[in-house]
Motif scaffolding. Sequence first.
Motif, short mmCIF file in Angstrom:
data_model
loop_
_atom_site.label_atom_id
_atom_site.label_comp_id
_atom_site.label_asym_id
_atom_site.label_seq_id
_atom_site.Cartn_x
_atom_site.Cartn_y
_atom_site.Cartn_z
N SER A 263 -1.54 10.13 -10.11
CA SER A 263 -2.87 10.35 -9.55
C SER A 263 -2.96 11.68 -8.80
O SER A 263 -2.60 12.71 -9.37
N ARG A 264 -3.36 11.69 -7.52
CA ARG A 264 -3.43 12.99 -6.81
C ARG A 264 -2.06 13.65 -6.80
O ARG A 264 -1.94 14.87 -6.81
N LYS A 267 -1.55 15.50 -9.94
CA LYS A 267 -2.17 16.83 -9.91
C LYS A 267 -1.15 17.80 -9.29
O LYS A 267 -0.93 18.92 -9.78
N GLU A 301 -14.70 10.88 -12.90
CA GLU A 301 -14.78 11.79 -11.74
C GLU A 301 -15.07 13.23 -12.19
O GLU A 301 -14.47 13.73 -13.14
C1 GCU Z 1 -9.23 9.07 -5.98
C2 GCU Z 1 -9.57 10.43 -6.52
C3 GCU Z 1 -8.70 10.78 -7.71
C4 GCU Z 1 -7.25 10.59 -7.39
C5 GCU Z 1 -7.03 9.20 -6.86
C6 GCU Z 1 -5.60 8.90 -6.41
O1 GCU Z 1 -9.63 8.08 -6.86
O2 GCU Z 1 -10.93 10.43 -6.84
O3 GCU Z 1 -8.93 12.13 -8.10
O4 GCU Z 1 -6.45 10.89 -8.49
O5 GCU Z 1 -7.84 8.98 -5.75
O6 GCU Z 1 -4.88 9.79 -6.01
O7 GCU Z 1 -5.26 7.72 -6.40
#
Ligand code: GCU
Length: 425
Positions: A263-264, A267, A301
């Motif tokens: 997730s984040r 990234k 998103e």
């Molecule tokens: C939120 C956010 C996402 C991210 C996620 C996470 O949902 O909108 O971009 O990837 O959190 O890190 O769990």
Amino acid sequence: MRKYSLILLFSFLMSGYANAQREKVNYDKSKIPVYKLPDVLTRFNGRKVKSEKVWLKKQRPDILKQFTDEVYGKIPGVMGISEVKVWESSDEALNGLAHRKQISLFFTKDDRHLEVNVLMYLPKKSAKVSVFVGYNFTGNHTVINDPAIRLTESWVNDNPSIGIINNQVTEQSRASDEDSWPVEEIIKAGYGLVTIYYGDFDPDKNDFSDGIHPFFYQENQANPRYNEWGSVAAWAWGLSKAMDYLEQDPMVDSKKVAVLGHSRLGKAALWAGATDPRFAMVISNESGCGGAALSRRKIGETVHMINTSFPHWFCDNFLKYNDNENLLPVDQHMLLALIAPRPLYVASAEGDKWADPRGEFLSAKYASAVYELLGKEGLPAKEMPEVNQPVMGNIGYHIRTGKHDLTLYDWQQYIQFADKHFGGK
Ligand code: GCU
């Protein structure tokens, strides 16, 4: 009292705004706008990239610069680890199956100090081992039920259901994320695991007075400049610092380090892989918007939504692209291409529409052109595979059943991918 009511009113309005944003989320593929992706092998001056040399010397640096200036932000200086302290180690971890080490990395500048805790489990082997390195969300003590792991003292997002209150963890959160970290399977497969709580480098909140950012401020500076790093770039930088340490660790084969994130943190793993070629493998688990998913599809998103809910993640320049994705000089397939020819795995989940699984797949597919230019097979699939049918070339991809999560199934594919590219046990 009055101040308190104003704060409440403000938070109420902000949460209303966030909900309104969420309501506008599009999940209908017929409403994906018409878009044209920048071609990864066409230079910004319109010329075609036809050789490895032009890719490496011109196109790759140009793309990297665009992502740095317009999306993640540049790091305004250079800083190394000032001290490493291995403060705990044992040969008896996991009932004697593994070595465990707990290490502090210290960062110091003038009167500022930051301590980052690294937790390592390594299989017992005479040779150096390949490792997965990845951030965890709530502290090293959450990844496994091991009483020897120190509870983090860092700021952590509140989560009363696991006893995280006033931004401090308690014993109740120990092992709370163990389902995402199958340590025993990883060790039995012959790999080590290195994990760090991401908030040690930068707490995940819209506040640039804490974490690593202030170490780089000029006099009277309180925030990064419009083209300087947000939190995702700070976390990626932290992964590179972990790599600086791993290069010195006699038990680790630093040529076989796979950086992984969910997730984040996926990234952050992708940006770490793009900016630091020492990571020999990169794994993005459901990284979505600002990660593996194409921004121009605007399904799930969007850039506007992520910049609104998480204003601290990207550089301020990225705000220009709110509802203006076509203006972006790059799209996320070009981020993946920066990792070529190193092995890259992108994973999605069927129930994770917010992260746009198809956008993640297409990104991997379009990045393949660069792998092919460099003489490697990219993604061995033209169409999106069925659920639970992984494909693995130098780019791997799967979409599994289930929700947004890092699961044992995901890890099993990453281990197989590492076996394929790191030469197995
Ligand atoms: C939120 C956010 C996402 C991210 C996620 C996470 O949902 O909108 O971009 O990837 O959190 O890190 O769990």
